[in-house]
Design an enzyme around this catalytic site. Structure first.
Site, PDB file in Angstrom:
ATOM      1  N   ASP A   1      48.848  40.351  97.377  1.00  0.00           N
ATOM      2  CA  ASP A   1      49.499  40.967  96.239  1.00  0.00           C
ATOM      3  C   ASP A   1      50.818  41.554  96.740  1.00  0.00           C
ATOM      4  O   ASP A   1      51.035  41.652  97.954  1.00  0.00           O
ATOM      5  CB  ASP A   1      48.587  42.040  95.610  1.00  0.00           C
ATOM      6  CG  ASP A   1      48.956  42.294  94.151  1.00  0.00           C
ATOM      7  OD1 ASP A   1      48.099  42.780  93.404  1.00  0.00           O
ATOM      8  OD2 ASP A   1      50.104  41.969  93.760  1.00  0.00           O
TER       9      ASP A   1
HETATM   10  C1  GLC Z   1      51.465  43.241  90.828  1.00  0.00           C
HETATM   11  C2  GLC Z   1      50.079  42.834  90.433  1.00  0.00           C
HETATM   12  C3  GLC Z   1      49.835  41.354  90.483  1.00  0.00           C
HETATM   13  C4  GLC Z   1      51.131  40.624  90.141  1.00  0.00           C
HETATM   14  C5  GLC Z   1      52.108  40.905  91.252  1.00  0.00           C
HETATM   15  C6  GLC Z   1      53.488  40.292  90.965  1.00  0.00           C
HETATM   16  O1  GLC Z   1      51.483  44.433  91.532  1.00  0.00           O
HETATM   17  O2  GLC Z   1      48.985  43.505  91.068  1.00  0.00           O
HETATM   18  O3  GLC Z   1      48.795  41.042  89.542  1.00  0.00           O
HETATM   19  O4  GLC Z   1      50.900  39.226  90.021  1.00  0.00           O
HETATM   20  O5  GLC Z   1      52.266  42.291  91.536  1.00  0.00           O
HETATM   21  O6  GLC Z   1      54.069  40.902  89.848  1.00  0.00           O
END
Ligand code: GLC
Length: 704
Positions: free
Chosen positions: A218
């Site tokens: 993430d």
């Molecule tokens: C965010 C989320 C994830 C998302 C990523 C990119 O913090 O946890 O679900 O796809 O970052 O935006």
């Protein structure tokens, strides 16, 4: 592979700044050898196009409430077409974490408290996305079930609960839908960060489930270089610091990226590039063998090859696709209608064509597209409840009644800087909110429709389960004043309904996306049957939920105790014999359904239960026949019933259909720490019904 330098290999294993600033995540190309860029974009409810528009589908919880996985597949394919139209080739969807905690700020982005229902939708969504040659990314692996302290909290969870509750949807995405990418969660599991979790990444996901795509972290959720590299993380995202990624035009003029302080619940975005120089150093020092890096590069390249990306133009942008087309708009409307759950109806719905309607609600003149965070989508067109009812009602007067409810947006955290539009409402004074005017309208109308909502967002959990602001007061006051009162809930999960006995009907429309207003009007007037069934339990009181104890949520000392084990959601309510307000699987229809006698057929390990269902009402309707399994003599504590199959049937008045559900041996198994999956010999009962608490028939089967 052989022709790539170490630098080139490492470039494929962490994100970089996108020169076009059109992707949420970007892995640069290596044109010399025909390797294109990977362009990644959110999200589960539609494409969060950086600075652009896309179809805003209903929330994932609304999609799950349809109990119709075919719609998830169609939605996945539609989102993929829109991702391609925006030049992207990886979609950061579906989100499929189990709804363990009713307060969780991201429940709207997930499907259900039940692992079987979650797995059906996760697999269908992945199949849909990937059918359009876009890589799906099932997220967030695993046990990311709260937002509070999400970067540090460790889920203390048993192997059995992981296997029976939290892993099934990810397993289905891999084994049934061959998902191309998995995104690790921010949290820790039993003390280890998921980006560095070798048992769950290498042993379970890759070796046991056979996942052959690539694992990405993430955003800013990678804990280390060496630990993550050895554990099985393949790509560090976004791979660069916030400063490197932030572009002046998307941050307020006077903001220097280096000075941006992030809220407690966001990671330290000033950290990035762990799979760049630090990983090169680790290879040169021998801490990580280059063959480990090769294994990661191979996964990335083989996934690109599988989706026809290798040799594509270096930008990797799969042009084509389609955006905001009639079929996508129609699908958004259909999911909103089929996901609408008629919780209660005492003769108030459908509305009479000639009825004069008082439409009341602080935000009813704005479509409730979704919740806050990375899933935010900006549609081309949208209809609010006011738009929908003004179009459909013979007479409709709108009154706000009480001050608007603020809508949180993750992008409030640091301006609109990351491609999302802040959905925080305009700060114009609520001088048009008058309770007296609302009550006057309610008293004069044939029916009052009160639209209320919660406010949930990524990176925060709800403090309590009550509706925010003065909405409860508004509902009760309108119920006193009006002849008939219909309440429309726009929530991301369960809420408390203190006035539920005072009103005549309650609809749950969740966050219904861009077609909200037209879908709501269609259901209110009976143009369409409310096809939804609850994918999660509505408890009577906040204390009734399994996570009411603080050590279970939000936890203490950076640890949250999953000591309820497998007794999540209705499994807990059933074991504790707590009467829910509205049970899992619950939903009324405008039609009425009669169940005949169920029958069972055996074919080897498979058990098929069939039940005739007749529509004895005077309207067409949709029925979701649910099959729960109970072990009559369990060797270990097991839930009194567990959903293991369902079949959706549409019936015209008088029509009769046989619904069949086939269960394989896994449907009867429980997980034992030492023996793995076990099917105890003995007697099981198949409970056939229209919710976990509305059982219409029982059939006994013996497993030898
Ligand atoms: C965010 C989320 C994830 C998302 C990523 C990119 O913090 O946890 O679900 O796809 O970052 O935006």
């Amino acid at each position: 592979m052989a022709s790539l330098s170490l630098d080139e290999k490492l470039r494929l294993l962490h994100g970089a700044t996108d020169p076009d600033d059109s992707s949420v995540g970007y892995v640069p190309p290596i044109p010399r050898v025909g390797i294109p860029a990977l362009r990644m974009v959110d999200g589960p409810m539609g494409v969060r196009a950086v600075g652009g528009s896309a179809t805003a589908f209903p929330a994932s919880v609304a999609l799950a409430a349809t109990w119709n996985p075919r719609l998830a597949r169609e939605q996945g394919a539609s989102m993929a077409r829109e991702a391609r139209a925006h030049g992207q080739n990886v979609l950061l969807a579906p989100g499929t974490n189990v709804v363990r905690v009713p307060h969780c700020g991201r429940n709207f982005e997930y499907y259900s408290e039940d692992p079987h229902l979650s797995a059906r939708f996760a697999a269908a969504s992945v199949r849909g996305i990937q059918s359009e040659d876009v890589v799906a990314t099932v997220k967030h692996y695993v046990a990311n079930n709260q937002e509070t302290n999400r970067y540090r909290v460790s889920a203390a969870v048993s192997e059995r609960a992981l296997r029976e509750i939290y892993l099934p949807a990810f397993r289905a995405a891999v084994e049934e839908a061959d998902v191309g990418a998995v995104m690790t969660a921010y949290n820790r599991v039993n003390g280890t960060h998921m980006s560095d979790h070798r048992p769950l990444l290498r042993d379970v996901l890759k070796d046991e489930f056979g996942f052959d795509g690539f694992v990405m972290s993430d955003w800013w959720g990678t804990e280390s270089s060496v630990g993550a590299a050895r554990a099985g993380l393949d790509v560090e995202m976004p791979g660069v610091t916030f400063e490197e990624r932030a572009t002046a035009e998307r941050l307020p003029e006077d903001v220097d990226p280096a000075d941006v302080e992030f809220p407690e619940t966001l990671p330290d975005m000033h950290e990035g590039g762990l799979f760049g120089e630090p990983l090169r150093d680790a290879i040169e020092s021998g801490a990580v063998d280059e063959s480990v890096v090769d294994g990661k590069v191979r996964r990335v390249l083989e996934t690109m090859a599988r989706f026809g990306l290798l040799g594509a133009d270096s930008d990797g942008g799969r042009r084509g696709g389609e955006l905001d087309t009639p079929r996508h708009r129609q699908l958004a409307r259909r999911i909103a209608v089929e996901g609408t759950v008629l919780l209660k109806n005492e003769g108030a719905l459908p509305l009479d064509e000639a009825a004069a309607v008082a439409l009341v609600g602080p935000n009813a003149d704005a479509a409730k597209l979704g919740g806050g965070g990375s899933s935010e989508v900006t549609p081309v067109a949208r209809t609010s409840p006011v738009d929908g009812l003004r179009e459909r009602a013979a007479e409709c007067r709108f009154e706000r009644g009480v001050p608007r409810i603020t809508e949180s947006s993750l992008f409030d955290a640091f301006g609109a800087g990351d491609g999302g539009e802040s959905t925080a409402d305009a700060d114009d004074a609520d001088d048009d909110a008058s309770l007296d005017a609302a009550l006057e309208a309610a008293a004069e109308a044939d029916c009052a429709v009160v639209v209320v909502q919660d406010d949930t967002t990524e990176s925060e959990d709800r403090d309590d389960l009550r509706l925010p602001g003065r909405q409860d007061e508004l509902v009760s006051a309108v119920a006193d004043a009006a002849d008939r009162t219909v309440v429309v809930l726009r929530t991301g999960g369960p809420v408390q309904l203190p006035w539920v006995d005072e009103v005549d009907a309650v609809l749950e429309t969740w966050y219904a996306g861009q077609a909200e207003g037209e879908a709501l009007a269609a259901v209110l007037y009976g143009d369409a049957d409310p096809g939804g069934r609850l994918p999660l339990t509505f408890g009577r009181r906040a204390d009734d939920y399994p996570t009411a104890a603080p050590e279970r949520f939000p936890g203490a000392n950076d640890e949250v105790d999953y000591s309820e084990g497998v007794f999540v959601g209705y499994r807990y309510f059933d074991r504790e014999d707590i009467a829910p307000l509205f049970p899992f699987g619950h939903g009324r229809s405008y039609a009425s359904f009669e169940y005949g006698e169920s029958s069972v057929e055996r074919d080897g390990d498979e058990v098929t239960v069939t039940v005739p269902v007749r529509n004895v009402g005077n309207r067409p309707g949709k029925e979701v026949v649910q099959v729960y399994v109970r072990d009559e003599d369990p060797p270990v504590p097991r839930p009194p019933r567990e959903l293991k199959g369902f079949e959706t049937v549409r019936l015209d008045p008088g029509e009769r259909r046989r619904a069949s559900v086939t269960l394989d041996r896994d449907a009867f198994a429980y997980y034992d720490q030492d023996e793995g999956w076990v099917v105890s010999e003995g007697r099981f009962t198949l409970l056939v019904g229209r919710s976990a608490r509305e059982i219409r028939d029982r059939v006994s089967v013996a497993l030898g």
